[in-house]
Design a protein around this motif. Structure first.
Motif, short mmCIF file in Angstrom:
data_model
loop_
_atom_site.label_atom_id
_atom_site.label_comp_id
_atom_site.label_asym_id
_atom_site.label_seq_id
_atom_site.Cartn_x
_atom_site.Cartn_y
_atom_site.Cartn_z
N ARG A 27 0.81 -1.21 0.00
CA ARG A 27 0.00 0.00 0.00
C ARG A 27 0.85 1.26 0.00
O ARG A 27 0.35 2.35 0.31
N ARG A 30 -0.36 5.02 -0.84
CA ARG A 30 -1.77 5.15 -0.54
C ARG A 30 -1.94 5.91 0.77
O ARG A 30 -1.03 5.96 1.60
N LEU A 60 -0.76 -2.40 -4.56
CA LEU A 60 -2.21 -2.34 -4.69
C LEU A 60 -2.58 -1.61 -5.97
O LEU A 60 -2.14 -0.48 -6.21
N ARG A 61 -3.33 -2.25 -6.83
CA ARG A 61 -3.69 -1.66 -8.13
C ARG A 61 -4.99 -0.87 -8.03
O ARG A 61 -5.85 -1.16 -7.21
N THR A 62 -5.12 0.12 -8.90
CA THR A 62 -6.36 0.88 -9.00
C THR A 62 -7.29 0.21 -10.00
O THR A 62 -6.88 -0.11 -11.12
N GLU A 94 -8.60 8.68 -6.07
CA GLU A 94 -7.25 8.12 -6.03
C GLU A 94 -6.25 9.03 -5.31
O GLU A 94 -5.16 8.59 -4.96
N GLU A 118 -9.83 4.62 -2.29
CA GLU A 118 -8.83 5.25 -3.15
C GLU A 118 -8.29 4.33 -4.24
O GLU A 118 -7.48 4.76 -5.06
N SER A 119 -8.73 3.08 -4.25
CA SER A 119 -8.21 2.15 -5.26
C SER A 119 -9.30 1.45 -6.07
O SER A 119 -9.01 0.87 -7.12
N ARG A 120 -10.55 1.51 -5.62
CA ARG A 120 -11.66 0.90 -6.37
C ARG A 120 -12.64 2.01 -6.71
O ARG A 120 -13.52 2.36 -5.92
#
Length: 371
Positions: A27, A30, A60-62, A94, A118-120
């Motif tokens: 993370r 983030r 962690l991917r968006t 994000e 912030e990621s989904r």
């Protein structure tokens, strides 16, 4: 960045992912340090490291999904807010601002207000079309439309999706007033729209600047532009004739409150002419997320920060009453107001949002008068 296109987030998938908090390496970059299950979910789990995951975890991917909406203008009657209508082209943000009061809204999607927020992310691809339809309704009466009240309209995915630009194109054609709130210098991309609107007194841009410290900013709002880039954006907007407000929000007790005068001086030197400010709010899950953030980044300052906040919130971390949510009350809150007021007057700032032009509104699709 993973992208999907459907009718909205899958609640079961959101429920599954919201139970696991990635390790610190995953993370990095983030804002949130945790990913708690949303308050509407029936099941809760505690994640822990059992030592079996030896390899470094993947970042962690968006993920981005599309949402189909029936309408796009949100209405409110709150006496704390200087507008009665708003539009947000995106759900989630994000930029990852740990203090964002919109984080709890992700729980309505079956997702976590923490890292999921912030990621989904969720886009509203029909925003411009729906806006034009609502502005064209016979009973519609123009007034300032607030753009970016919950999530930043110029967050990184705007570069690809361009939903904010499409919304501005509709507003410009209709000569409809708009107030924009952002942390991003991506707003400069749309100067070709904003400058002509400003010439008709149709736009005000508020740039949020809670700190001048780039290291602190990197932790508070990790994927937003650095403070110096926000200041440079203020200067460029001002030079193009676009009025700029500086939002020194949120003011975080014991962490950023010492910067009030310096923030206002820097913003004024870069062309900002109006001030907005708000004391830190901790609605819903934001309280625990901010507490965890302090534990990880500034543990020695946590106790003082929360003590001052409780002093301004009637002994609680949050006060949801109208008229008190943003400003607080008591000696500490009054001291903050006095400092903002005195510094603002000394520097020649105006306070609050300006009145924009509602008289030149042209209903989309209506036949124009012939001159």
């Amino acid at each position: 960045m993973a992208i999907a296109n459907d009718q909205g987030p899958d609640r079961d998938e959101g429920r599954r992912l919201a139970t696991a908090t990635p390790r610190p390496e995953a993370r990095r970059g983030r804002g949130a340090t945790a990913n708690p299950v949303g308050r509407f979910e029936a099941a809760r789990r505690d994640a822990f490291d059992d030592g079996w995951e030896a390899d470094a975890p993947s970042p962690l991917r968006t993920e981005v999904r599309a949402e189909r909406s029936a309408s796009v203008i949100a209405r409110n009657t709150s006496p704390d807010i200087p507008f009665d209508r708003s539009l947000n082209p995106y759900r989630g943000c994000e930029h990852g601002c740990i203090y964002c009061y919109a984080r709890p809204t992700h729980a309505y999607l079956g997702l976590s207000p923490g890292l999921d927020f912030e990621s989904r992310l969720v886009t509203k691809p029909d925003a411009a079309r729906l806006l034009a339809r609502e502005l064209a309704a016979p009973g519609y009466r123009p007034d300032t439309l607030a753009l970016g009240t919950a999530t930043d309209p110029y967050q990184p995915i705007e570069r690809e999706h361009r939903l904010t630009r499409a919304v501005l194109e509709v507003l410009a054609q209709a000569r409809h007033p708009v107030g924009i709130t952002t942390k991003s210098d991506l707003v400069l991309r749309d100067l070709d729209i904003l400058a002509p609107m400003a010439a008709r007194n149709l736009v005000l841009v508020a740039v949020s600047l809670p700190t001048l410290d780039p290291r602190l900013s990197r932790r508070l709002d990790p994927r937003a532009p650095r403070p110096d880039r926000r200041l440079a954006a203020m200067r460029t907007l001002t030079e193009a004739g676009v009025p700029v407000m500086v939002n020194i929000s949120p003011i975080i007790p014991g962490l950023t409150d010492h910067e009030i005068e310096a923030l206002l001086e820097a913003a004024r030197a870069h062309g900002a002419s109006r001030i907005g400010h708000a004391l830190l709010r901790l609605p819903g899950e934001v309280k625990d997320l901010v507490a965890d953030w302090f534990d990880e980044h500034h543990p020695a300052k946590k106790e003082r920060a929360f003590a001052l906040l409780r002093q301004a919130r009637r002994g609680q971390e949050n006060d949801s009453r109208f008229g008190h949510r943003f400003k607080g009350e008591g000696p500490y809150a009054e001291m903050i107001r006095q400092r903002v007021r005195l510094a603002g007057r000394r520097l020649g700032f105006a306070f609050g949002r300006m009145a924009l032009n509602c008289q030149d509104f042209r209903r989309p699709g209506a036949q124009l008068d012939l001159f």
